[in-house]
Design a protein around this motif. Structure first.
Motif, PDB file in Angstrom:
ATOM      1  N   ARG A  30      34.345  35.920  34.316  1.00  0.00           N
ATOM      2  CA  ARG A  30      35.402  37.128  34.907  1.00  0.00           C
ATOM      3  C   ARG A  30      34.637  38.377  34.987  1.00  0.00           C
ATOM      4  NH1 ARG A  30      37.326  40.869  32.236  1.00  0.00           N
ATOM      5  NH2 ARG A  30      37.261  40.181  30.287  1.00  0.00           N
ATOM      6  N   VAL A  34      33.825  40.663  38.523  1.00  0.00           N
ATOM      7  CA  VAL A  34      34.159  41.927  38.415  1.00  0.00           C
ATOM      8  C   VAL A  34      32.601  42.723  39.175  1.00  0.00           C
ATOM      9  CG1 VAL A  34      34.627  44.051  37.398  1.00  0.00           C
ATOM     10  CG2 VAL A  34      35.980  41.810  36.925  1.00  0.00           C
ATOM     11  N   SER A  35      31.723  42.711  38.424  1.00  0.00           N
ATOM     12  CA  SER A  35      30.336  43.192  38.639  1.00  0.00           C
ATOM     13  C   SER A  35      30.147  42.941  40.126  1.00  0.00           C
ATOM     14  CB  SER A  35      29.390  42.751  37.698  1.00  0.00           C
ATOM     15  OG  SER A  35      28.765  41.487  37.712  1.00  0.00           O
ATOM     16  N   GLY A  37      32.019  42.453  42.682  1.00  0.00           N
ATOM     17  CA  GLY A  37      32.936  42.819  43.653  1.00  0.00           C
ATOM     18  C   GLY A  37      33.679  41.763  44.006  1.00  0.00           C
ATOM     19  N   GLU A  38      33.788  40.634  43.164  1.00  0.00           N
ATOM     20  CA  GLU A  38      34.776  39.583  43.742  1.00  0.00           C
ATOM     21  C   GLU A  38      36.141  39.627  43.504  1.00  0.00           C
ATOM     22  OE1 GLU A  38      33.890  36.844  45.468  1.00  0.00           O
ATOM     23  OE2 GLU A  38      31.717  37.020  45.312  1.00  0.00           O
ATOM     24  N   LYS A  39      37.020  40.389  44.176  1.00  0.00           N
ATOM     25  CA  LYS A  39      38.229  41.177  44.083  1.00  0.00           C
ATOM     26  C   LYS A  39      39.256  39.836  43.851  1.00  0.00           C
ATOM     27  CE  LYS A  39      37.258  45.334  46.334  1.00  0.00           C
ATOM     28  NZ  LYS A  39      37.119  45.890  47.629  1.00  0.00           N
ATOM     29  N   LYS A  40      39.139  38.959  44.339  1.00  0.00           N
ATOM     30  CA  LYS A  40      40.130  37.619  44.462  1.00  0.00           C
ATOM     31  C   LYS A  40      39.923  36.713  43.391  1.00  0.00           C
ATOM     32  CE  LYS A  40      41.310  38.090  49.190  1.00  0.00           C
ATOM     33  NZ  LYS A  40      41.102  37.470  50.479  1.00  0.00           N
ATOM     34  N   LYS A  41      38.754  36.605  42.883  1.00  0.00           N
ATOM     35  CA  LYS A  41      38.559  35.817  41.749  1.00  0.00           C
ATOM     36  C   LYS A  41      38.578  35.953  40.703  1.00  0.00           C
ATOM     37  CE  LYS A  41      34.763  33.344  44.831  1.00  0.00           C
ATOM     38  NZ  LYS A  41      33.500  33.102  44.965  1.00  0.00           N
ATOM     39  N   ALA A  42      38.135  37.278  40.251  1.00  0.00           N
ATOM     40  CA  ALA A  42      38.332  37.928  38.804  1.00  0.00           C
ATOM     41  C   ALA A  42      39.809  38.199  38.198  1.00  0.00           C
ATOM     42  CB  ALA A  42      37.816  39.451  38.979  1.00  0.00           C
ATOM     43  N   PRO A  43      40.914  38.384  39.071  1.00  0.00           N
ATOM     44  CA  PRO A  43      42.156  38.230  38.364  1.00  0.00           C
ATOM     45  C   PRO A  43      42.463  36.716  38.233  1.00  0.00           C
ATOM     46  CG  PRO A  43      41.971  39.628  40.418  1.00  0.00           C
ATOM     47  CD  PRO A  43      40.710  38.948  40.456  1.00  0.00           C
ATOM     48  N   ARG A 166      24.189  44.063  44.294  1.00  0.00           N
ATOM     49  CA  ARG A 166      25.758  44.185  44.038  1.00  0.00           C
ATOM     50  C   ARG A 166      26.366  43.979  45.610  1.00  0.00           C
ATOM     51  NH1 ARG A 166      30.507  45.470  41.869  1.00  0.00           N
ATOM     52  NH2 ARG A 166      31.861  46.808  42.947  1.00  0.00           N
ATOM     53  N   SER A 167      25.653  44.348  46.656  1.00  0.00           N
ATOM     54  CA  SER A 167      26.194  43.981  47.879  1.00  0.00           C
ATOM     55  C   SER A 167      25.268  43.982  48.719  1.00  0.00           C
ATOM     56  CB  SER A 167      27.286  44.933  48.454  1.00  0.00           C
ATOM     57  OG  SER A 167      26.888  46.179  48.391  1.00  0.00           O
TER      58      SER A 167
END
Length: 183
Positions: A30, A34-35, A37-43, A166-167
């Protein structure tokens, strides 16, 4: 929920230990999501991490005077950190930026990297002692060992830095990363 533990109380420390391995491993993933930027996987990963933790901590509280349960909890935490790091290194999410400094002809290394599916850029720089070639290439984390092997073949004395990206946007990436050009 765990009525069977009254019949088999020796299973409690095992459940605590392996449950803790699972939740700490998920916690490691997780944090990485988060680091990156995986906004859907982290939660989603966070949900399962906390769900498992609640189950494990309920077993700790129901066995509040059991030192074996405490040791299982601590041991599972330690093992979970190890397992989390191992899992993360296997899935190798993300990209790396290699910045390479060499006294040799950087154009040759650029061609070598490009021939191996790693887009790269070369420019000249002035080092502390002499002129150097500076080569930059962004690659998937799964390609790290391949790039290090190529660098060592080309110039074992090359100085290089590896940075986490990061991106990214557009570019040429190795087939292991499988992004489309222009994305």
């Amino acid at each position: 929920m765990f009525e069977f533990l009254e019949v088999y109380p020796w299973l409690t420390p095992i459940i605590i230990f392996f449950g803790r391995i699972c939740d700490v491993t998920l916690g490691t993933l997780r944090i990485i999501f988060v680091s990156k930027g995986e906004k859907k996987k982290a939660p989603v990963v966070g949900f399962f991490e906390v769900f498992i933790w609640v189950i494990v901590i309920s077993q700790i509280f129901s066995n509040a005077n059991d030192i074996v349960a405490y040791l299982s909890y601590a041991g599972g935490y330690a093992a979970g950190n190890f397992v989390g790091i191992m899992v993360e290194s296997k899935i190798a999410i993300g990209f790396l930026l290699f910045r390479i400094y060499t006294k040799k002809d950087g154009a040759e290394l650029t061609r070598m990297l490009n021939d191996n599916g790693c887009g790269s850029t070369c420019f000249r720089g002035e080092g502390a002692i002499s002129e150097v070639s500076v080569i930059e290439t962004a690659v998937s984390r799964k390609s790290e060992k391949k790039v290090v092997r190529l660098l060592n073949m080309f110039d074992p004395d090359a100085f290089y830095l590896i940075e986490d990206v990061r991106s990214k946007q557009r570019g040429i990436f190795s087939a292991a990363a499988a992004p489309r050009l222009g994305k």
